[in-house]
Design an enzyme around this catalytic site. Structure first.
Site, PDB file in Angstrom:
ATOM      1  N   CYS A  30      -4.777  -8.756 -64.439  1.00  0.00           N
ATOM      2  CA  CYS A  30      -6.186  -8.402 -64.413  1.00  0.00           C
ATOM      3  C   CYS A  30      -6.517  -7.350 -63.372  1.00  0.00           C
ATOM      4  O   CYS A  30      -7.579  -6.770 -63.400  1.00  0.00           O
ATOM      5  CB  CYS A  30      -7.035  -9.636 -64.172  1.00  0.00           C
ATOM      6  SG  CYS A  30      -7.335 -10.489 -65.701  1.00  0.00           S
ATOM      7  N   SER A  60       5.172   9.584 -47.863  1.00  0.00           N
ATOM      8  CA  SER A  60       3.757   9.888 -48.056  1.00  0.00           C
ATOM      9  C   SER A  60       2.983   9.536 -46.791  1.00  0.00           C
ATOM     10  O   SER A  60       3.078   8.404 -46.296  1.00  0.00           O
ATOM     11  CB  SER A  60       3.241   9.060 -49.236  1.00  0.00           C
ATOM     12  OG  SER A  60       1.869   9.266 -49.394  1.00  0.00           O
TER      13      SER A  60
END
Lengths: 127, 395
Positions: free
Chosen positions: B326, B200
């Site tokens: 989180c 990529s």
């Protein structure tokens, strides 16, 4: 992603610390899930005259801990029991949806600390 | 403007000026469709061909073995799904590792629902796959082994060449997700016996929205998209000419500056790791001490949580990343950190600092000056630790 109020309470959390020989103490959460809150209460004549907390967790967990302690400080035990995760979240101008579970932590920790206080009272009366 | 430091190069990088300049003409004056017969089309076709040639040379691949895609994720999905679908008569078994990127893991999980059997190899505490285990898991129904070249979170570099020897001998295809490795690891698809390789551009100072899949000639696989004849009838859709030109320019630049860049990055990275370990107690280095990407430092700080650290660092102008739950929106910390055997609590306290060519020694100094205070403040707030003379311990 966080409101200014959340960031304020994360950067300058109110009531961080411990109370030695507290009248009530409550700890909820676990490290596995990534958040733990411990609340210490000083209660005189059924009024919360002082409150401190320690929290392991993300910014939302720390900010809700801070705000929840602010909301119950100076309040009666019954008024403190009426503080919900919703009222804490509203006082912080909201939380991102994925963080709403963090606010439950503070509500539960306070309830647990008050339960502990009540149990201690009963023991005292019993003695 | 406030000082800003970017230590998140594993997420994405800023495009190189030279790369951007090479791309710009293909947005405006040379905007033609490479499939068109006229001069506009011819110019665009020429650019795409040249880019394919450049990209192939860097990997020691052939011109017609490079297929441009829209992202690294697309390349990973195609490699695995394409091989699985075209070889299902031969077998239905795929081997991969527990620490692959979700682009690989979720594709494998999808194939499991379609009746394929997938083995997720465990890794050791450093994140290494054992080639012997790859060998012992290969059976008569195995069609593909997919092991990443280097891990995006902990930076561990896998023994792909050793694995390639095994897959070649056994006659099984080898795919490697090299998205994090291109630009800092020398890749020779022939020498390493790689059959499929994903990359990529935005991870090596190229543009976003463009990736590539190397497919060894003769590899049996189904097309990814149906439509026009682009990419040898295997990936239809008008070519992203500026992106393709950008990818090729970026991969060439990255390869020619690799040794020099790596040397500099390794020096900065090691100073950062040593500095943190010296200044702060109860820190664990995640990943392999040596076999790791030049720019990757992944550290776990006991008693505190990753997102709190990230936000605190961001307030000081430092951009980093974490494997804490989180930061992912789920309740579990990173699958990679759990796979190397970290407890949930240690995994929640991870911090990834991925350095790049634009970072400086001064930035490392600033970080090392800034981090201890942040960690101390959060630990002070944490119910998990008791400060003791000369150290910390769990309550």
């Amino acid at each position: 992603m966080y409101s200014e109020k959340v960031m304020d309470h994360f950067i300058n959390p109110r009531n961080v610390g411990e109370i030695s020989e507290p009248d009530g103490v409550g700890e909820v959460g676990n490290a596995r899930c990534g958040d733990i809150m411990k609340v210490f209460l000083r209660i005189e004549d059924n009024v919360i005259v002082d409150v401190k907390f320690k929290t392991f967790g993300c910014a939302a967990a720390i900010a809700t801990s801070s705000m929840a302690t602010e909301l119950i400080k100076g309040k009666s035990v019954d008024e403190a029991l009426a503080v919900t995760n919703k009222s804490v979240t509203e006082a912080l101008d909201g939380l991102p949806p994925v963080k709403l579970h963090c606010s439950v932590l503070a509500e539960e920790a306070i309830q647990k600390a008050i339960e502990d206080f009540k149990e201690k009272q009963e023991t005292k009366v019993g003695a | 403007m406030k000082k800003r430091i970017y230590f998140d190069h594993a997420a994405t990088t800023a495009i190189n000026r030279e790369v951007l300049e090479a791309m710009l003409p293909y947005y405006s004056q040379e905007f033609g469709n490479p499939s068109s017969i006229h001069s506009y089309g011819q110019q665009a076709k020429k650019a795409v061909d040249q880019a394919r040639d450049k990209t192939a040379k860097v990997l020691n691949a052939g011109f017609d073995e490079i297929f441009f895609t829209g992202s690294g994720t697309e390349a990973d999905n195609w490699a695995i799904h394409g091989v699985a679908m075209a070889n299902k008569k031969k077998g239905n078994h795929i081997i991969t590792s527990a620490i692959e990127h979700h682009a690989v893991l979720y594709t494998c999980q999808r194939l499991e629902k379609a009746g394929f059997r997938v083995t997720y190899l465990p890794v050791d505490r450093y994140g290494l796959v054992d080639p012997k285990q790859v060998e012992s898991e290969i059976g008569p129904d195995t069609i593909l082994v997919s092991i990443m070249l280097a891990n995006n979170e902990i930076g561990t570099i896998q023994p792909i060449k050793e694995i390639g020897k095994i897959t070649k001998e056994k006659g099984v295809y080898l795919h490697t997700d090299a998205v994090q490795g291109v630009g800092s690891i020398a890749i020779d698809v022939c020498d390493m016996n790689i059959d499929l390789l994903s990359l990529s551009a935005h991870k090596f100072y190229g543009p976003k929205g463009i990736g590539a899949l190397y497919i060894r000639k003769g590899t049996k696989m189904t097309p990814l998209l149906y439509g026009g004849a682009q990419e040898r009838n295997r990936r239809a859709g008008t070519e992203n000419t500026p992106g393709i030109v950008g990818l090729a320019t970026a991969i060439e630049l990255a390869r020619s500056n690799m040794e020099e860049n790596n040397q500099r990055l390794i020096k900065m990275r090691d100073r950062l790791i040593d500095g943190v370990m010296t200044k702060i107690d109860n820190v664990v280095l995640n990943g392999h001490p040596e076999l790791r990407l030049p720019g990757n430092a992944n550290l776990s700080f006991e008693f505190i949580e990753g997102e709190s650290m990230l936000l605190s660092l961001d307030l000081k102008g430092i951009a980093a990343s974490s494997g804490s739950a989180c930061t992912s929106g789920s309740l579990d910390p990173s699958h990679v950190l759990l796979a190397i055997g970290l407890s949930h609590e240690i995994a929640h306290g991870s911090l990834r600092l991925s350095l790049g060519i634009d970072n400086t020694e001064e930035e490392i100094d600033y970080f090392l000056d800034t981090l201890p205070e942040i960690v101390a403040r959060l630990r002070e707030m944490s119910p998990l630790f008791l400060q003791k003379k000369g150290g910390y311990s769990y309550v």
